[in-house]
Scaffold this motif. Structure first.
Motif, mmCIF file in Angstrom:
data_model
loop_
_atom_site.group_PDB
_atom_site.id
_atom_site.type_symbol
_atom_site.label_atom_id
_atom_site.label_comp_id
_atom_site.label_asym_id
_atom_site.label_seq_id
_atom_site.Cartn_x
_atom_site.Cartn_y
_atom_site.Cartn_z
ATOM 1 N N VAL A 260 5.064 -5.214 1.460
ATOM 2 C CA VAL A 260 4.821 -4.588 0.164
ATOM 3 C C VAL A 260 5.171 -3.103 0.207
ATOM 4 C CG1 VAL A 260 3.096 -4.105 -1.608
ATOM 5 C CG2 VAL A 260 3.005 -6.256 -0.338
ATOM 6 N N ALA A 261 4.777 -2.436 1.302
ATOM 7 C CA ALA A 261 5.001 -0.983 1.389
ATOM 8 C C ALA A 261 6.481 -0.636 1.305
ATOM 9 C CB ALA A 261 4.401 -0.450 2.686
ATOM 10 N N GLY B 52 9.215 1.170 -1.848
ATOM 11 C CA GLY B 52 9.965 2.398 -1.619
ATOM 12 C C GLY B 52 9.521 3.302 -0.492
ATOM 13 N N ASN B 53 8.617 2.834 0.372
ATOM 14 C CA ASN B 53 8.164 3.659 1.488
ATOM 15 C C ASN B 53 8.922 3.330 2.775
ATOM 16 O OD1 ASN B 53 5.673 4.890 0.171
ATOM 17 N ND2 ASN B 53 5.256 2.713 -0.081
ATOM 18 N N ILE C 96 2.179 11.580 6.921
ATOM 19 C CA ILE C 96 1.815 10.175 6.684
ATOM 20 C C ILE C 96 0.775 10.156 5.569
ATOM 21 C CG2 ILE C 96 0.759 8.114 7.678
ATOM 22 C CD1 ILE C 96 1.897 8.977 10.390
ATOM 23 N N HIS C 97 1.091 9.475 4.469
ATOM 24 C CA HIS C 97 0.298 9.605 3.249
ATOM 25 C C HIS C 97 -0.711 8.489 3.032
ATOM 26 C CE1 HIS C 97 2.833 12.953 2.153
ATOM 27 N NE2 HIS C 97 3.918 12.198 2.290
ATOM 28 N N ALA C 98 -0.516 7.339 3.675
ATOM 29 C CA ALA C 98 -1.445 6.220 3.484
ATOM 30 C C ALA C 98 -1.494 5.408 4.770
ATOM 31 C CB ALA C 98 -1.013 5.339 2.314
ATOM 32 N N VAL C 99 -2.678 4.865 5.068
ATOM 33 C CA VAL C 99 -2.883 4.086 6.295
ATOM 34 C C VAL C 99 -3.679 2.832 5.956
ATOM 35 C CG1 VAL C 99 -3.880 4.044 8.607
ATOM 36 C CG2 VAL C 99 -2.866 6.160 7.729
ATOM 37 N N SER C 100 -3.185 1.700 6.432
ATOM 38 C CA SER C 100 -3.903 0.438 6.321
ATOM 39 C C SER C 100 -4.317 -0.013 7.717
ATOM 40 C CB SER C 100 -3.020 -0.624 5.664
ATOM 41 O OG SER C 100 -3.720 -1.843 5.526
ATOM 42 N N PHE C 101 -5.536 -0.538 7.830
ATOM 43 C CA PHE C 101 -6.072 -0.918 9.137
ATOM 44 C C PHE C 101 -6.791 -2.250 9.030
ATOM 45 C CE2 PHE C 101 -9.806 -1.242 11.874
ATOM 46 C CZ PHE C 101 -9.286 -0.984 13.136
ATOM 47 N N VAL C 102 -6.682 -3.066 10.098
ATOM 48 C CA VAL C 102 -7.508 -4.268 10.249
ATOM 49 C C VAL C 102 -8.015 -4.294 11.683
ATOM 50 C CG1 VAL C 102 -7.603 -6.784 10.207
ATOM 51 C CG2 VAL C 102 -6.242 -5.569 8.493
ATOM 52 N N GLY C 103 -9.336 -4.466 11.851
ATOM 53 C CA GLY C 103 -9.936 -4.498 13.180
ATOM 54 C C GLY C 103 -11.440 -4.613 13.071
ATOM 55 N N TRP D 172 0.125 1.117 -2.045
ATOM 56 C CA TRP D 172 1.293 1.779 -1.451
ATOM 57 C C TRP D 172 2.094 2.607 -2.449
ATOM 58 C CZ3 TRP D 172 0.629 1.880 3.493
ATOM 59 C CH2 TRP D 172 0.103 0.793 4.193
ATOM 60 N N THR D 173 1.569 2.788 -3.639
ATOM 61 C CA THR D 173 2.213 3.654 -4.630
ATOM 62 C C THR D 173 1.188 4.635 -5.204
ATOM 63 O OG1 THR D 173 1.780 2.079 -6.425
ATOM 64 C CG2 THR D 173 3.900 1.897 -5.308
#
Length: 360
Positions: free
Chosen positions: A22-23, A27-28, A78-85, A332-333
């Motif tokens: 998706v990111a 456009g990222n 770095i403008h956005a961060v996604s995490f799973v844990g 992501w936008t």
């Protein structure tokens, strides 16, 4: 701009693709920091992206431990961060990223419950529970490690049928097509899971089936754990409160629907929950009232399909935007609103600059 994902060991393909698909589409460019426990698949994903024609630098894989994570969380570009844990690390990622002016979604742990009403199809419930509790050796945040039968008769029936079903499960190596699940990820994690089984026994739960000490012929040093079943687990027990992340199923008995509803609603985690019933009214009531982010009705692993979104509540998720689907597009936008006018000076009033724009 530049965005990043920090992903766990248990789904080294699916979860990175939830994020970067998706990111990149919106456009990222993307930096992927996969788990150091199984980094080869994420590397192959980046190779496939480039073989498919993506320019170098669109999808980037960076390896490392906490040092790499902190570099991502604090880098100004770095403008956005996604995490799973795990939830503790998810909380840290959320706090640190937000403190550094980043948009963050951080998905944590789980303790998903399966509520079994007396009218449920018990044959189907047992099959569903076996797969949901023990599949992937229980190493997934949408596993179903707690089952809550309502009423003594349902509980006794479920217990006996689960014992019989567990005897049919085959533990084997990953290349064994007949195996229902394989080893856990490391020797340390095997010791941790067996430690939680020890803890449950010490706290007074009844260990009906003991998976400790399991050995697979020819792989005696492997990280295998047999399926385990507890009965008479109570909400006060630490083994109930915490995520075990292994092939362990706990029976928590409830006398009424309201008691069963309260258990997942009051638990610290709120990722997924399932209810097994043939009563549509009870299912609708449960789905509307339960304090959990994803609900399955006769669906043991309620992971939404890709055009919906994935995300839990409470300590299962930090941040207010879910994974993938349209929520992924939103994450992501950034929203930009443009208000324009093309004035005709002859028609403009002298005081128009003092008036909020309207459609008039």
């Amino acid at each position: 701009g530049v965005v990043a994902g920090i992903t766990p060991f248990n789904f080294p393909g699916m979860i990175p693709m939830w994020m970067f698909g998706v990111a990149i589409a919106v456009g990222n460019t993307f930096i992927l920091k996969p788990s150091e426990r199984d980094p080869s698949l994420p590397v192959r994903l980046a190779e496939l992206m480039m073989e498919a024609g993506a320019p170098a630098g669109v999808l980037n894989v960076v390896h490392g431990d906490k040092t790499a994570v902190d570099a991502i969380l604090t880098h100004p570009l770095i403008h956005a961060v996604s995490f799973v844990g795990s939830s503790d690390i998810a909380h840290y990622v959320y706090q640190t990223g937000a403190a550094n002016h980043k948009r963050v979604q951080a998905m944590g742990g789980a303790k998903n419950h399966g509520i079994v009403l007396p009218d449920a199809d018990m044959d189907q419930v047992v099959k569903d529970l076996a797969g949901a509790a023990f599949g992937s050796a229980g190493e997934r945040c949408m596993a179903l490690p707690v089952v809550v039968p309502v009423g003594a008769k349902a509980a006794d029936t479920l217990r006996e049928r689960m014992i019989a079903e567990m005897q049919t499960l085959r533990v084997g190596v990953s290349t064994d097509a007949g195996a229902h699940y394989g080893p856990v990820v490391t020797a340390q994690h095997k010791a941790r899971v067996e430690g939680w089984i020890d803890k449950g026994v010490a706290e007074g739960a009844e260990l009906v089936v003991d998976g400790r000490g399991f050995s697979l012929q020819g792989h005696e040093n492997g990280y295998f754990i047999g399926p385990s079943l507890f009965d008479h687990v109570t909400p006060e027990m630490e083994a109930y409160k915490e995520e075990i992340f292994g092939p362990v199923l706990q029976i928590v008995r409830a006398e009424t629907f309201e008691q069963a509803l309260a258990l997942p609603s009051q638990h610290q985690y709120g990722n997924g929950v399932a209810i097994f019933t043939q009563n549509g009214r009870a299912a609708r009531d449960f789905a509307a009232r339960v304090n959990v982010g994803m609900v399955g009705i006769n669906v043991p692993i309620p992971v939404p399909v890709a055009y919906h979104t994935f995300g839990g509540w409470k300590r299962s998720a930090f941040g207010d935007i879910n994974q993938h689907g349209m929520e992924g597009v939103r994450f992501w936008t950034k929203t930009k609103t443009v208000t324009a006018r093309w004035p005709d000076s002859a028609l403009e009033h002298a005081d128009s600059a003092f008036v909020i724009p309207t459609m008039g």
